[in-house]
Design an enzyme around this catalytic site. Structure first.
Site, mmCIF file in Angstrom:
data_model
loop_
_atom_site.group_PDB
_atom_site.id
_atom_site.type_symbol
_atom_site.label_atom_id
_atom_site.label_comp_id
_atom_site.label_asym_id
_atom_site.label_seq_id
_atom_site.Cartn_x
_atom_site.Cartn_y
_atom_site.Cartn_z
ATOM 1 N N HIS A 15 0.864 -1.203 0.000
ATOM 2 C CA HIS A 15 0.000 0.000 0.000
ATOM 3 C C HIS A 15 0.892 1.241 0.000
ATOM 4 O O HIS A 15 1.475 1.582 1.023
ATOM 5 C CB HIS A 15 -0.894 -0.002 1.243
ATOM 6 C CG HIS A 15 -1.882 1.124 1.273
ATOM 7 N ND1 HIS A 15 -3.208 0.937 1.575
ATOM 8 C CD2 HIS A 15 -1.754 2.465 1.053
ATOM 9 C CE1 HIS A 15 -3.841 2.092 1.530
ATOM 10 N NE2 HIS A 15 -2.972 3.050 1.227
ATOM 11 N N HIS A 17 1.388 5.441 -1.773
ATOM 12 C CA HIS A 17 0.971 6.545 -2.654
ATOM 13 C C HIS A 17 2.228 7.111 -3.303
ATOM 14 O O HIS A 17 3.083 7.659 -2.609
ATOM 15 C CB HIS A 17 0.275 7.643 -1.842
ATOM 16 C CG HIS A 17 -0.974 7.160 -1.182
ATOM 17 N ND1 HIS A 17 -2.221 7.283 -1.754
ATOM 18 C CD2 HIS A 17 -1.169 6.495 -0.007
ATOM 19 C CE1 HIS A 17 -3.123 6.743 -0.957
ATOM 20 N NE2 HIS A 17 -2.513 6.249 0.113
ATOM 21 N N HIS A 174 -4.575 -0.484 6.055
ATOM 22 C CA HIS A 174 -4.068 0.344 7.165
ATOM 23 C C HIS A 174 -4.966 0.315 8.394
ATOM 24 O O HIS A 174 -5.510 1.340 8.811
ATOM 25 C CB HIS A 174 -3.811 1.788 6.718
ATOM 26 C CG HIS A 174 -4.867 2.410 5.830
ATOM 27 N ND1 HIS A 174 -6.187 2.441 6.165
ATOM 28 C CD2 HIS A 174 -4.766 3.015 4.624
ATOM 29 C CE1 HIS A 174 -6.864 3.043 5.211
ATOM 30 N NE2 HIS A 174 -6.024 3.398 4.257
ATOM 31 N N ASP A 247 1.444 2.710 3.505
ATOM 32 C CA ASP A 247 0.590 3.894 3.307
ATOM 33 C C ASP A 247 1.435 5.164 3.274
ATOM 34 O O ASP A 247 0.960 6.234 3.679
ATOM 35 C CB ASP A 247 -0.515 3.997 4.365
ATOM 36 C CG ASP A 247 -1.644 4.923 3.918
ATOM 37 O OD1 ASP A 247 -1.740 5.220 2.710
ATOM 38 O OD2 ASP A 247 -2.420 5.362 4.781
HETATM 39 O O1 DOR Z 1 -3.359 9.788 5.397
HETATM 40 C C1 DOR Z 1 -3.756 9.452 4.295
HETATM 41 N N1 DOR Z 1 -3.228 9.977 3.171
HETATM 42 N N2 DOR Z 1 -4.742 8.547 4.205
HETATM 43 C C2 DOR Z 1 -5.326 8.252 3.043
HETATM 44 O O2 DOR Z 1 -6.234 7.456 3.042
HETATM 45 C C3 DOR Z 1 -4.905 8.932 1.794
HETATM 46 C C4 DOR Z 1 -3.546 9.424 1.896
HETATM 47 C C5 DOR Z 1 -3.161 10.398 0.798
HETATM 48 O O3 DOR Z 1 -3.409 10.092 -0.367
HETATM 49 O O4 DOR Z 1 -2.581 11.452 1.106
HETATM 50 ZN ZN ZN Z 2 -3.401 5.059 1.537
#
Ligand code: DOR
Ligand code: ZN
Length: 344
Positions: A15, A17, A174, A247
């Site tokens: 997971h 980004h 998460h 995450d």
């Molecule tokens: O803290 C977070 N940031 N939780 C999420 O679900 C999305 C993520 C983000 O894309 O910045």
């Molecule tokens: Zn996420």
């Protein structure tokens, strides 16, 4: 005396980004340095909803990350998503999984699902295709306290999904609560969870005591200490239902340190070292390799990675910031000392 070492099969991040454009260029190398594969979240603007968009995004990630790293792409579920497209993208090796963001639950979720009944036929197609569903498990009901949104999601949504789609692989992403850890443990084999480093290290005090600390803010938000303890127990238990998903969610420093700061913790630079600290503190280093490198691919039905990575016990201080051209990011553990580091 040489430093103690810990060698494990090369891990994956289930997971992450990675964003796009200049931010992708800045952050992809950190993830590629630590992990062989990563499940890349599709909450771009616009979100990744088509096979073509996922293919194009995959190419941009490969270019930014360099050789030896495999991005695994995820479709972003919307109310109108077509199950046939998901199944076709999965069969073509483009969509590894699909992500359910309840609309307005978090960053980039405005196009998310307003009611799970809208995606029932898409979920049936995924169940049929053997395509995992990844879930951001928080309700968005304004009546529900932000610290309770995950636990209420289990009752209102998750339990029904597990009941109605018994053949669907579901990753509760998460997880942040004792309730979620218990739910996943009690659920059938087709239900698993990722756990982030931050939810193993910090509770909500880290965010709120002595001043508001925006770099400890992410969603789902860190909960009270008993939940952190339950997550540490789950992650280090040796159960195959729990695996590594950072995450890592980078936001520029000026958007974190703001009157309305963005949710997300950038933990990619030292994620493995951060997890290793938890397993060592819990006296469970023998379960670290399964959590980092085996449970995830087994759940997804993918081969385990070849090759290894070695960590060594050597104190080092995490820098206050990571900078790339005009982007400044504050990493998780900034200014703290970590006891493990990647040796090679
Ligand atoms: O803290 C977070 N940031 N939780 C999420 O679900 C999305 C993520 C983000 O894309 O910045
Ligand atoms: Zn996420």
């Amino acid at each position: 005396m040489t430093n103690p070492k810990l060698t494990i099969r090369r891990p994956d991040d289930w997971h992450v980004h990675l964003r796009d454009g200049a931010m992708l260029q800045a952050v992809a190398p950190y993830t590629a340095r630590q992990f062989t594969r990563a499940i890349v979240m599709p909450n771009l603007s616009p979100p990744v909803t088509t096979i073509d968009a996922a293919r194009a995004y995959r190419s941009r990630i490969e270019a930014a990350a360099g050789p030896g790293f495999t991005p695994l792409m995820v479709a972003y579920l919307t109310d109108g998503i077509d199950g046939a497209t998901l199944a076709e993208g999965h069969a073509a090796g483009v969509f590894t999984a699909a992500k359910l963001y309840p609309a307005h639950a978090t960053t980039g979720s405005a196009h998310g699902v307003t009611d799970v009944k809208h995606i029932h036929s898409a979920l049936a197609a995924m169940e049929q295709a053997g395509m995992p569903l990844l879930v951001h498990g928080e309700v968005t009901d304004p009546e529900i306290d932000v610290f309770d949104r995950e636990a209420v999601f289990i009752e209102r949504i998750m339990a029904g999904l597990v009941r109605d789609f018994p053949g669907l692989k579901i990753v509760f992403e998460h997880i942040t609560t004792e309730e979620a850890a218990q739910f996943v443990l009690a659920a059938p084999e087709n239900v698993a969870a990722t756990i982030t480093p931050q939810h193993l290290h910090i509770n909500r005090n880290a965010m709120l005591v002595g001043g508001i600390r925006p770099h400890a803010y992410c969603l789902p938000v860190a909960k009270r200490e008993k939940h952190r303890q339950a997550l540490r127990k789950a992650a280090t238990s040796g159960s195959a239902k729990f695996f590594l998903g950072t995450d890592s969610a980078p936001h520029r420093i000026e958007t974190k340190e703001a009157a309305c700061g963005c949710a997300g913790i950038f933990n990619a630079p030292f994620a493995l070292e951060s997890y290793a600290a938890v397993f060592e503190e819990e006296g469970a280093l023998e379960h670290f390799e399964a959590f980092a490198s085996e449970n995830g691919p087994r759940f997804y039905g993918l081969p385990l990675n070849e090759g290894t990575v070695t960590l060594e016990r050597a104190d080092h201080t995490v820098p206050d910031s990571c900078e790339a051209v005009d982007i400044v990011l504050v990493p998780f553990h900034a200014g703290e000392t970590l006891r493990w580091r990647i040796a090679s």
